[in-house]
Write an enzyme that holds these catalytic residues in place. Structure first.
Site, short mmCIF file in Angstrom:
data_model
loop_
_atom_site.label_atom_id
_atom_site.label_comp_id
_atom_site.label_asym_id
_atom_site.label_seq_id
_atom_site.Cartn_x
_atom_site.Cartn_y
_atom_site.Cartn_z
N ARG A 262 38.12 52.58 28.71
CA ARG A 262 36.68 52.52 29.41
C ARG A 262 36.60 52.71 30.81
O ARG A 262 36.09 53.42 31.29
CB ARG A 262 35.92 50.86 29.28
N TYR B 236 11.04 63.19 35.24
CA TYR B 236 11.31 63.18 33.58
C TYR B 236 11.07 62.04 33.24
O TYR B 236 11.14 60.78 33.78
CB TYR B 236 12.63 63.41 33.65
N ASP C 281 18.16 64.98 40.79
CA ASP C 281 18.42 65.45 39.42
C ASP C 281 18.42 66.82 39.18
O ASP C 281 17.56 67.57 39.36
CB ASP C 281 17.29 64.61 38.68
N LYS D 164 21.78 68.81 28.49
CA LYS D 164 20.92 70.12 28.63
C LYS D 164 21.76 71.44 28.91
O LYS D 164 22.38 71.83 28.03
CB LYS D 164 19.68 69.84 29.52
#
Ligand SMILES: *Cc1c(COP(=O)(O)O)cnc(C)c1O
Length: 379
Positions: A46, A98, A170, A195
């Site tokens: 982690r 978004y 972003d 994306k």
């Protein structure tokens, strides 16, 4: 190192154990210690995993930052940024954000006492009107989704600097191939790596890149404490996708331009949203902060008829009707009923997301075939 070399080599070194040219997938949760506390830099996956670390260095290199962080999704990356804040803090963000980000802000963080101002940022000077002593973060998305509005990052950065506020960008739609927000003065750059960075529609992932060491440490602390990391297999796939980012983006831009012009001349199309048109209200800013205009194109049909728009997306064959964007294959979307369904109709129409709006993620197929498909679908 130039960008087109960084996609392949940025932050990467050959595997120390056997010289493997591709980074090995370290599918392990834990690492042997010789005596308590003595290890090779890795204790638990982690916190740190070698495959993820290789990817995080690649992210940092692409965005001209010093520290990269990989997360289980784009929203997990934004969520980590939000955890820098506390109750009473205020955020200024764009009003055509978004949909998932809007939901995270309003449905999750508002209930923790964070206050949001969603404003039109096409004139970035307006940001300053909403600044007060509680403002801690300006969150910008440019180009925006799905209206392809352009926000002046340099101007937002100068307002942020003046008031000692963090600026996050972003950069999902532009990718570092087209635009590098840290170089324009942003503090944090974020990606839905799902994306364009991944580029093959097979990995959900998020990224953050920063320059400032203190900020990086706070974000690594949140990443480890909240635990929204990505696994080694996905990290490997992301690194593999990034190697072709520059060639894919070049073709996305070429095809996007051709499709935008085709639609613009089509008698049944009312309006085409694409920042490469000189008539785009922020074309000059797009030209100054981006090296090209990307592969996203949105359009509205004449008469703004809901049924007609649905017919078009149903008729399209090469453009698959699906959520998401940025993969090698072309996709179509109907924001009002899909990606932006969680934004109230009244709010969404204020920003231009009307019933007939169709968004295209123009892929890297042969452009003649894409045009043929649009022709038969629109009729
Ligand atoms: C998809 C997307 C996100 C969310 O990323 P996920 O990887 O789906 O969590 C955030 N911002 C933009 C602009 C996006 O397109």
């Amino acid at each position: 190192m130039k960008f087109n070399t960084k996609t392949i080599h940025g932050g990467q070194e050959h595997d120390k154990a056997y010289g493997a040219v591709m980074p090995p997938i370290y599918q392990t949760t834990t690492y042997a210690q010789t005596t308590p506390g003595e290890h090779k830099g890795f204790q638990y996956s982690r916190t740190l995993n070698p495959t993820r670390s290789a990817l995080e260095k690649s992210f940092a290199s692409l965005e001209k930052g010093d520290f990269g962080l990989a997360f289980g999704s784009g929203l997990a990356a934004i969520d980590a940024v939000m955890k820098l804040l506390k109750s009473g803090d205020e955020v200024i963000s764009t009003n055509d954000l978004y949909g998932g980000t809007y939901r995270l802000f309003t449905k999750i963080y508002e209930s923790f006492g964070v206050k949001f101002h969603f404003i039109g940022m096409d004139n970035a000077d307006r940001i300053e009107d909403y600044v007060n002593e509680n403002t801690k973060l300006i969150w910008v998305e440019t180009p925006t989704n799905p209206m392809l509005n352009i926000i002046d990052i340099k101007k937002a950065a100068s307002i942020a600097k003046k008031h000692s506020i963090l600026l996050g960008v972003d950069n999902t739609f532009a990718t570092p191939y087209l635009q590098q927000p840290l170089s324009l003065g942003a503090d944090i750059v974020m990606h839905s790596a799902t994306k364009y960075l991944g580029g093959h529609s097979d990995v959900v992932m998020g990224a953050l890149v920063v320059k400032d060491e203190d900020l990086a440490e706070r974000l690594y602390y949140i990443q480890n404490s909240s635990g929204a990391i990505c696994g080694p297999q996905d990290s490997f796939l992301m690194l593999r996708g990034i190697k072709t980012l520059h060639v894919r983006m070049q073709r996305h831009c070429e095809n996007g331009k051709a499709v935008a012009h085709y639609l613009n001349n089509h008698p049944k199309i009312e309006k085409v949203y694409w920042p490469g048109f000189e008539s785009h209200p922020n074309h000059d800013i797009a030209k100054s902060q981006m090296s090209d205009f990307g592969g996203m194109v949105s359009f509205v049909t004449k008469g703004n008829n809901y049924q007609q728009a649905i017919k078009i997306v149903e008729n399209l064959k090469l453009f698959t009707l699906a959520e998401s964007l940025g993969g090698v294959e072309s996709l179509s979307g109907h924001p009002a009923s899909m990606t932006h369904a969680s934004i109230p109709k009244e709010e969404r129409e204020k920003t231009g997301i009307v019933d007939s709006l169709i968004r295209l993620s123009v892929g890297i197929e042969d452009v003649d075939d894409l045009m043929e498909d649009l022709k038969q679908a629109i009729g």
